[in-house]
Design an enzyme around this catalytic site. Sequence first.
Site, PDB file in Angstrom:
ATOM      1  CB  SER A  13      11.556  37.949 -59.639  1.00 60.37           C
ATOM      2  OG  SER A  13      11.638  39.232 -59.513  1.00 60.37           O
ATOM      3  CG  ASN A  14      14.646  41.802 -56.802  1.00 59.83           C
ATOM      4  OD1 ASN A  14      15.003  43.473 -57.676  1.00 59.83           O
ATOM      5  ND2 ASN A  14      13.622  42.292 -56.091  1.00 59.83           N
ATOM      6  CE  LYS A  60       4.836  27.340 -37.780  1.00 62.22           C
ATOM      7  NZ  LYS A  60       4.959  26.443 -38.859  1.00 62.22           N
ATOM      8  CG  HIS A 108      12.301  50.214 -50.516  1.00 68.01           C
ATOM      9  ND1 HIS A 108      10.938  49.609 -49.931  1.00 68.01           N
ATOM     10  CD2 HIS A 108      10.698  50.744 -50.720  1.00 68.01           C
ATOM     11  CE1 HIS A 108       9.935  49.771 -49.675  1.00 68.01           C
ATOM     12  NE2 HIS A 108       9.680  50.650 -50.210  1.00 68.01           N
TER      13      HIS A 108
HETATM   14  C1  GRF Z   1      10.552  43.030 -54.819  1.00 64.32           C
HETATM   15  O1  GRF Z   1       9.710  44.222 -55.018  1.00 64.32           O
HETATM   16  C2  GRF Z   1      10.750  43.635 -53.382  1.00 64.32           C
HETATM   17  O2  GRF Z   1      11.511  44.917 -53.802  1.00 64.32           O
HETATM   18  C3  GRF Z   1      10.259  43.515 -52.302  1.00 64.32           C
HETATM   19  O3  GRF Z   1       9.203  42.311 -52.834  1.00 64.32           O
HETATM   20  C4  GRF Z   1       9.793  42.130 -53.671  1.00 64.32           C
HETATM   21  C5  GRF Z   1      10.132  41.043 -53.884  1.00 64.32           C
HETATM   22  O4  GRF Z   1      10.373  40.214 -55.346  1.00 64.32           O
HETATM   23  N1  GRF Z   1      10.833  43.559 -51.477  1.00 64.32           N
HETATM   24  P1  GRF Z   1      11.052  39.233 -55.674  1.00 64.32           P
HETATM   25  O5  GRF Z   1      11.721  37.880 -54.512  1.00 64.32           O
HETATM   26  O6  GRF Z   1      12.495  39.533 -55.730  1.00 64.32           O
HETATM   27  O7  GRF Z   1      10.358  38.475 -57.193  1.00 64.32           O
END
Ligand code: GRF
Length: 207
Positions: A13-14, A60, A108
């Site tokens: 989602s980020n 792997k 984070h």
């Molecule tokens: C987010 O909360 C990020 O901060 C953490 O893992 C999650 C990933 O979310 N490290 P997405 O894959 O971006 O939806």
Amino acid sequence: MVKIGVLISGNGSNLQAIIDGIDKGLIKGKIEIIISNNKDAYGLVRGKNSNIKSLFMDPKGYDPISYDRKLLYELKKSKVDLVVLAGYLKILSKEFIDQYKNRIINIHPSLIPSFCGKGYYGDRVHKAVLDYGVKYTGATAHFVDEGTDTGPIILQEIVAVDDGDTVKTLKEKVLQAEHKILVQAVKLFCDSKISIEERIVRIIDKE
Ligand code: GRF
């Protein structure tokens, strides 16, 4: 135009927030490549849907150093200037970090230096926040250095912990903050508006 490489492990989602930020013309950069260490990461589908080169690189059979060398090879081949860790759940080697010093941004899901470091990832962060009983948590966008979640902080956003919040509800609220500040941080980098002295980040021409 800054060439961006995004590393993911999951939903992405980020990553999607960055893709949208570029599409809206907010971020003056281009995602050249997305790499996942997890075959099933939905972020790979998001990348392909946006016609971005999206690779699964199987860890792997590789020790962490050789895996990161393979990563570096792919990123350099795509002439990547900025690496974004968008939910990438693997620690990077010193060699990798040295190659991209102050050019790796991580997001984070807490207010660093709280609830961060070894073992604090994913839902564990939100569970620890709820167990401790803090009233505020949030998100942090920061540069990556050799430590875990210790690099220079670019932006933070506060999220209130409400009565009745669960890991699920808190995670959703924090994700909104993550998307917002990650897009802003990448935008600032692409606009060359970030300067770093020691570990202090200054935003140039703050509006
Ligand atoms: C987010 O909360 C990020 O901060 C953490 O893992 C999650 C990933 O979310 N490290 P997405 O894959 O971006 O939806």
